[in-house]
Design a protein around this motif. Structure first.
Motif, PDB file in Angstrom:
ATOM      1  N   GLY A 261       4.950  10.404  41.670  1.00 13.26           N
ATOM      2  CA  GLY A 261       3.668  10.589  42.362  1.00 13.26           C
ATOM      3  C   GLY A 261       2.605   9.623  41.885  1.00 13.26           C
ATOM      4  O   GLY A 261       2.780   8.915  40.891  1.00 13.26           O
ATOM      5  N   ALA A 262       1.455   9.618  42.617  1.00 14.08           N
ATOM      6  CA  ALA A 262       0.379   8.664  42.327  1.00 14.08           C
ATOM      7  C   ALA A 262      -0.234   8.897  40.942  1.00 14.08           C
ATOM      8  O   ALA A 262      -0.603   7.939  40.252  1.00 14.08           O
ATOM      9  N   THR A 263      -0.336  10.153  40.517  1.00 13.10           N
ATOM     10  CA  THR A 263      -0.959  10.441  39.221  1.00 13.10           C
ATOM     11  C   THR A 263      -0.168   9.781  38.105  1.00 13.10           C
ATOM     12  O   THR A 263      -0.727   9.135  37.210  1.00 13.10           O
ATOM     13  N   GLU A 264       1.148   9.932  38.183  1.00 17.10           N
ATOM     14  CA  GLU A 264       2.019   9.392  37.140  1.00 17.10           C
ATOM     15  C   GLU A 264       1.982   7.858  37.132  1.00 17.10           C
ATOM     16  O   GLU A 264       1.916   7.221  36.074  1.00 17.10           O
ATOM     17  N   VAL A 265       2.013   7.258  38.326  1.00 19.69           N
ATOM     18  CA  VAL A 265       1.978   5.794  38.407  1.00 19.69           C
ATOM     19  C   VAL A 265       0.634   5.273  37.892  1.00 19.69           C
ATOM     20  O   VAL A 265       0.556   4.279  37.148  1.00 19.69           O
ATOM     21  N   GLY A 266      -0.454   6.000  38.249  1.00 14.60           N
ATOM     22  CA  GLY A 266      -1.790   5.626  37.769  1.00 14.60           C
ATOM     23  C   GLY A 266      -1.851   5.682  36.245  1.00 14.60           C
ATOM     24  O   GLY A 266      -2.413   4.799  35.596  1.00 14.60           O
ATOM     25  N   ARG A 267      -1.224   6.708  35.691  1.00 16.56           N
ATOM     26  CA  ARG A 267      -1.230   6.861  34.226  1.00 16.56           C
ATOM     27  C   ARG A 267      -0.483   5.687  33.553  1.00 16.56           C
ATOM     28  O   ARG A 267      -0.933   5.133  32.560  1.00 16.56           O
ATOM     29  N   THR A 268       0.664   5.330  34.165  1.00 14.56           N
ATOM     30  CA  THR A 268       1.447   4.205  33.619  1.00 14.56           C
ATOM     31  C   THR A 268       0.599   2.931  33.568  1.00 14.56           C
ATOM     32  O   THR A 268       0.556   2.231  32.548  1.00 14.56           O
ATOM     33  N   ALA A 269      -0.114   2.661  34.665  1.00 14.89           N
ATOM     34  CA  ALA A 269      -0.937   1.447  34.732  1.00 14.89           C
ATOM     35  C   ALA A 269      -2.089   1.530  33.733  1.00 14.89           C
ATOM     36  O   ALA A 269      -2.403   0.554  33.038  1.00 14.89           O
ATOM     37  N   HIS A 270      -2.672   2.718  33.644  1.00 15.79           N
ATOM     38  CA  HIS A 270      -3.805   2.910  32.750  1.00 15.79           C
ATOM     39  C   HIS A 270      -3.393   2.670  31.290  1.00 15.79           C
ATOM     40  O   HIS A 270      -4.065   1.950  30.548  1.00 15.79           O
ATOM     41  N   LEU A 271      -2.246   3.263  30.924  1.00 14.15           N
ATOM     42  CA  LEU A 271      -1.781   3.125  29.537  1.00 14.15           C
ATOM     43  C   LEU A 271      -1.480   1.663  29.198  1.00 14.15           C
ATOM     44  O   LEU A 271      -1.670   1.218  28.073  1.00 14.15           O
ATOM     45  N   ALA A 272      -1.012   0.920  30.224  1.00  7.28           N
ATOM     46  CA  ALA A 272      -0.679  -0.490  29.991  1.00  7.28           C
ATOM     47  C   ALA A 272      -1.894  -1.392  30.223  1.00  7.28           C
ATOM     48  O   ALA A 272      -1.770  -2.626  30.152  1.00  7.28           O
ATOM     49  N   ARG A 273      -3.042  -0.766  30.527  1.00  2.00           N
ATOM     50  CA  ARG A 273      -4.304  -1.505  30.775  1.00  2.00           C
ATOM     51  C   ARG A 273      -4.157  -2.529  31.900  1.00  2.00           C
ATOM     52  O   ARG A 273      -4.651  -3.649  31.815  1.00  2.00           O
ATOM     53  N   VAL A 274      -3.419  -2.127  32.937  1.00  4.52           N
ATOM     54  CA  VAL A 274      -3.251  -3.012  34.102  1.00  4.52           C
ATOM     55  C   VAL A 274      -4.269  -2.590  35.168  1.00  4.52           C
ATOM     56  O   VAL A 274      -4.283  -1.423  35.573  1.00  4.52           O
TER      57      VAL A 274
END
Ligand SMILES: Nc1ncnc2c1ncn2[C@@H]1O[C@H](COP(=O)(O)OP(=O)(O)OP(=O)(O)O)[C@@H](O)[C@H]1O
Length: 300
Positions: A261-274
């Motif tokens: 889902g979008a929340t999980e993908v958003g979290r991945t990007a956030h953690l990687a500072r993308v």
């Protein structure tokens, strides 16, 4: 509490001259469930519902309420309530006035009018002229009219049409409640996405023929969540997605991440500072399956 009876279509066909509107249609709609009657424009939904309600005579076959045709029902309004598309109400009269006329003509108690106005949320507008109603309010009046006899079966043609998001949320709850009370609820729509949150079962038509019927889950519900995500720094996003182990495809619009889902993908990007330029969840894939079915491709 009204109890629903099954709706039975048995080998129903209808042609208008050379147009085969409905072709050998057989299915049963069970009480206590909401059934979506689906198909693109021109698939034959309205013609089928009109045959069920005795407004059009089938060329062959029968559409009945557990074996009894509409015209043979002893107490039709107390057995089935129908709201067909484009119901017309006199613009100069109020909702209450309309419903009173029907209630009196059918020998129903006047208290039913207040009850149905309340059920559809029209009480505060009941004394206004219908001419000033929005399409959504007119839809609600159509539903109120269908409910007058407190019927065990509801047949609704495109009831979601013209409703705003609040109205759509409301009608979802309304349909579920009607089925939970034991009624048989048949709802047509040309869009699966419009009704998929309210229906238990689906009956899908294309070009007058039955192409699929069964529980909504038989279409493969819940199996595919997809999230589209993009970044001005695609290389960094690709690396972050790979690192987390997400399965994804690269397209012109960005990356399509499968089963996440979008929340999980958003979290991945956030953690990687993308930084992200797009992030949205896609249709579950149900609509794709629906379209494949009505286009004659069968279930994958
Ligand atoms: N009275 C009629 N005379 C001739 N053809 C008709 C008549 N009623 C319907 N048809 C044709 O029968 C086919 C099925 O129409 P129908 O209205 O039942 O489809 P539908 O699935 O309800 O579509 P929609 O969502 O557009 O109402 C169409 O080709 C339509 O043009």
């Amino acid at each position: 509490m009204p109890s629903g009876v099954p709706i039975r279509f048995e080998g129903v066909s209808k042609h208008f001259g050379s147009v085969q509107a409905v072709n050998d249609l057989s299915f049963t709609v069970e009480p206590g469930r909401v059934t979506g009657f689906l198909g693109p424009n021109g698939a034959g939904k309205t013609t089928s519902l009109r045959m069920l309600l005795g407004l059009v005579r089938p060329t062959s076959g029968s559409a009945t309420f557990d074996g009894t045709a509409y015209r043979d029902l002893e107490r039709p309004l107390e057995t089935v309530g129908a709201a067909l598309e484009a119901a017309s109400f006199h613009p100069g009269r109020s909702a209450r006035n309309h419903l009173n006329v029907y209630a009196i003509a059918a020998g129903l108690s006047a208290t039913r009018v207040d009850r149905v106005l309340d059920q559809v949320g029209l009480t505060q507008y009941a004394d206004r002229r219908v001419g000033g109603y929005s399409l959504g309010m007119r839809q609600r009046l159509g539903l109120a009219n269908a409910l007058l006899g407190d019927p065990g079966v509801l047949v609704l043609d495109e009831p979601v049409n013209g409703l705003d998001p609040e109205g759509i949320r409301w009608i979802r709850g309304f349909l579920r409640e009607m089925a939970a009370e034991g009624r048989t609820v048949l709802v047509s729509s040309h869009l699966l996405s419009e009704v998929q949150q309210s229906v238990d079962d689906v009956v899908i038509l294309a070009k007058g023929r039955l192409v699929h019927r069964g529980p909504l889950t038989s279409l493969g519900a819940e199996s595919t969540v997809r999230t589209t995500v993009d970044s001005p720094d695609r290389a960094a996003l690709r690396a972050a997605l790979s690192e987390t182990g997400h399965r994804f495809e690269e397209t012109a619009e960005g990356f399509v991440v499968l089963d996440v889902g979008a929340t999980e993908v958003g979290r991945t990007a956030h953690l990687a500072r993308v930084p992200l330029s797009a992030l949205h969840a896609q249709q579950s894939g149900l609509e794709d399956r629906f379209l494949a079915l009505v286009n004659g491709e069968g279930l994958r």
